[in-house]
Design an enzyme around this catalytic site. Structure first.
Site, PDB file in Angstrom:
ATOM      1  N   ARG A 204       0.844  -1.193   0.000  1.00  0.00           N
ATOM      2  CA  ARG A 204       0.000   0.000   0.000  1.00  0.00           C
ATOM      3  C   ARG A 204       0.886   1.252   0.000  1.00  0.00           C
ATOM      4  NH1 ARG A 204      -1.221  -1.355   6.020  1.00  0.00           N
ATOM      5  NH2 ARG A 204      -0.260   0.387   7.139  1.00  0.00           N
TER       6      ARG A 204
ATOM      7  N   TRP B  90       6.436  -1.198   2.761  1.00  0.00           N
ATOM      8  CA  TRP B  90       6.919  -2.568   2.604  1.00  0.00           C
ATOM      9  C   TRP B  90       7.577  -2.994   3.913  1.00  0.00           C
ATOM     10  CZ3 TRP B  90      10.534  -1.675  -2.223  1.00  0.00           C
ATOM     11  CH2 TRP B  90      11.571  -0.821  -1.889  1.00  0.00           C
TER      12      TRP B  90
ATOM     13  N   ASP C  60      -7.044  -2.545   7.424  1.00  0.00           N
ATOM     14  CA  ASP C  60      -6.419  -3.573   6.598  1.00  0.00           C
ATOM     15  C   ASP C  60      -7.313  -4.777   6.361  1.00  0.00           C
ATOM     16  OD1 ASP C  60      -4.200  -5.033   5.300  1.00  0.00           O
ATOM     17  OD2 ASP C  60      -3.010  -3.502   6.286  1.00  0.00           O
TER      18      ASP C  60
END
Length: 475
Positions: A170, A183, A273
């Site tokens: 994202r 990451w 998420d």
């Protein structure tokens, strides 16, 4: 031939009535995400949202919300069967003589079609944007406590020496020419980025659908994910080199952002998420955009998160099929593997042909070693258990597990940062459950109790009688 790009896939979906177009104006703030989630939960079609209130490029969403559309992307081929060609390639043996050398050469020629190919130009570079402006990209805000808009379906391409990788991370937009790269440290791309003196990335939107699916699959270093993708596509990916960065990316994509990590770290998140809760806010690296290229009328893929099962559930299912054959090459005793979409990669069920004491534990630790953060819970069962039948798995756990003997817990081990169960990001514990029948060495020197069975001829005769009874009762 493979479906070469997203536009070809869109046509396939339209021909099958699997895609609709919406002309009603929607906002990237909450509305787009809510619409896509509802479509995914209800098994709806893929959708192109043509008018965005904030004036961004059009959106395509829910591409893989149904398994049928994954199979359409594979042109009817099963991913597990298709990837078996990779095992043949990895099994090529060193030739022992002239005849073997000729055979090996012919095999290499046959497999060469799967390797990525560099090209001088491609559709993704039809237009260079005069003005770098990330607000034209349909980044979305999904949940009310998210602080900004996020790019959710951009594929990050990165390289380190001769190694390349790509995957979904994202990206929080923090300006017209800057975004934050989420990451996590255990990710292969993060490793490549940190090892580079001058880390550069290409964020690619909308290549062909198989490449999009493969971006969500974990392939351990040093196996080339581009090669695996070429095997699944039945032809190698055409790659074009960046104009401002030394990274290659698919020439057939809709749009690409070329960027360079600045060395800065800023607070990113919280983000709602795929686990169904807000992930923590934490510092992540900043990327400065150097250039943006696109087709003339690009359409940008967007995906959403929330409690399962959403689109990522089918990407998990696809990935399970892809990794099974390579895993069997490393672990020949592995019979079957299931990563339930509802388990978000945290739960893995494996069946094995058990041969020796402690065999199940070896499989657990091998899986954790290959991809450390997946499989918070690993359940090992015998080869006669259907790993996709939760009833059979529960029966094996109920009858074959003595907790003090058959549960292995490892503490202080890398875990998925998005897992809300652990208070320390990226660090937690693993549990392995040995639900196999026990060998005498594991059972105090005694033989394990035999399963109850009936002779096959009796079973066949009775089955025919019951089939007849049931047939009559249904009439």
């Amino acid at each position: 031939m493979a479906i070469k790009d997203l536009r070809s896939f869109i046509k396939v979906l339209e021909d099958r009535n699997e895609l609709i177009r919406i002309s009603e104006s929607l906002s990237v703030d909450l509305e787009v995400a809510a619409l896509l989630r509802e479509l995914m939960y209800r098994g709806g079609p893929a959708v192109i949202i043509e008018r965005i209130r904030e004036g961004t490029l059009p959106i395509i969403g829910n591409l893989f919300g149904k398994w049928d559309r994954v199979i359409l992307a594979m042109e009817g081929n099963d991913p597990e069967t298709a990837v078996s060609k990779l095992v043949d390639l990895l099994n090529l043996r060193i030739p022992q003589g002239f005849i073997d050398s000729l055979k090996s050469l012919n095999e290499l020629r046959r497999f060469s079609q799967y390797f990525p190919r560099s090209v001088g130009d491609g559709p993704v570079k039809e237009m260079e944007w005069d003005l770098i402006d990330l607000t034209r990209i349909p980044a979305i805000r999904q949940w009310i406590h998210e602080p900004a808009r996020f790019i959710t379906f951009g594929i990050t391409f990165v390289k380190y020496g001769n190694y390349r990788n790509f995957g979904y991370y994202r990206l929080q937009v923090i300006g017209r020419d800057k975004f934050v790269m989420h990451w996590q440290p255990w990710r292969r791309s993060a490793m490549y980025g940190e090892l580079n003196e001058r880390p550069e990335v290409a964020i690619v939107f909308g290549p062909d659908p198989i490449t999009m699916l493969m971006a969500g699959v974990s392939i351990p270093h040093p196996l080339d994910k581009l090669l695996v993708t070429g095997v699944l596509r039945d032809e190698g990916i055409e790659l074009v080199r960046g104009s401002t960065i030394d990274v290659e990316y698919p020439a057939n994509a809709e749009l690409v952002i070329e960027g360079e990590l600045t060395g800065e770290y800023v607070r990113e998140g919280p983000f709602g998420d795929h686990v169904g809760v807000y992930s923590i806010a934490k510092e992540y690296p900043v990327v400065k955009v150097k250039a943006i290229y696109s087709r003339r009328d690009p359409v940008i893929p967007v995906t959403v998160t929330g409690k399962p099962v959403l689109e990522d559930g089918n990407i998990i299912r696809f990935g399970t099929k892809v990794v099974k054959s390579p895993l069997k090459l490393l672990l020949p005793e592995l019979v079957d593997l299931e990563i339930p979409p509802e388990g978000l990669g945290f739960v893995i069920i494996v069946s094995i042909r058990k041969r020796y004491p402690g065999h199940a534990r070896r499989i657990m630790t091998a899986l954790w070693g290959l991809v450390p953060v997946l499989g918070k819970v690993v359940i090992i069962v015998d080869d006669d258990i259907n790993v996709r039948d939760w009833g059979q798995v529960m029966y094996a756990v109920a009858t074959h597990v003595n907790p003090s003997r058959d549960i292995l817990i490892i503490d202080n081990y890398p875990v998925e940062e998005l897992d809300p169960s652990t208070p320390i990001p990226n660090l937690g514990s693993k549990v392995g459950i040995d639900a196999t029948r026990k060998l005498p060495e594991e059972y105090g020197g005694k033989e394990y109790p035999m399963d109850v069975t009936i002779p096959s001829d009796v079973a066949d005769r009775v089955r025919k009688i019951v089939d007849s009874i049931m047939g009559k009762s249904e009439n």
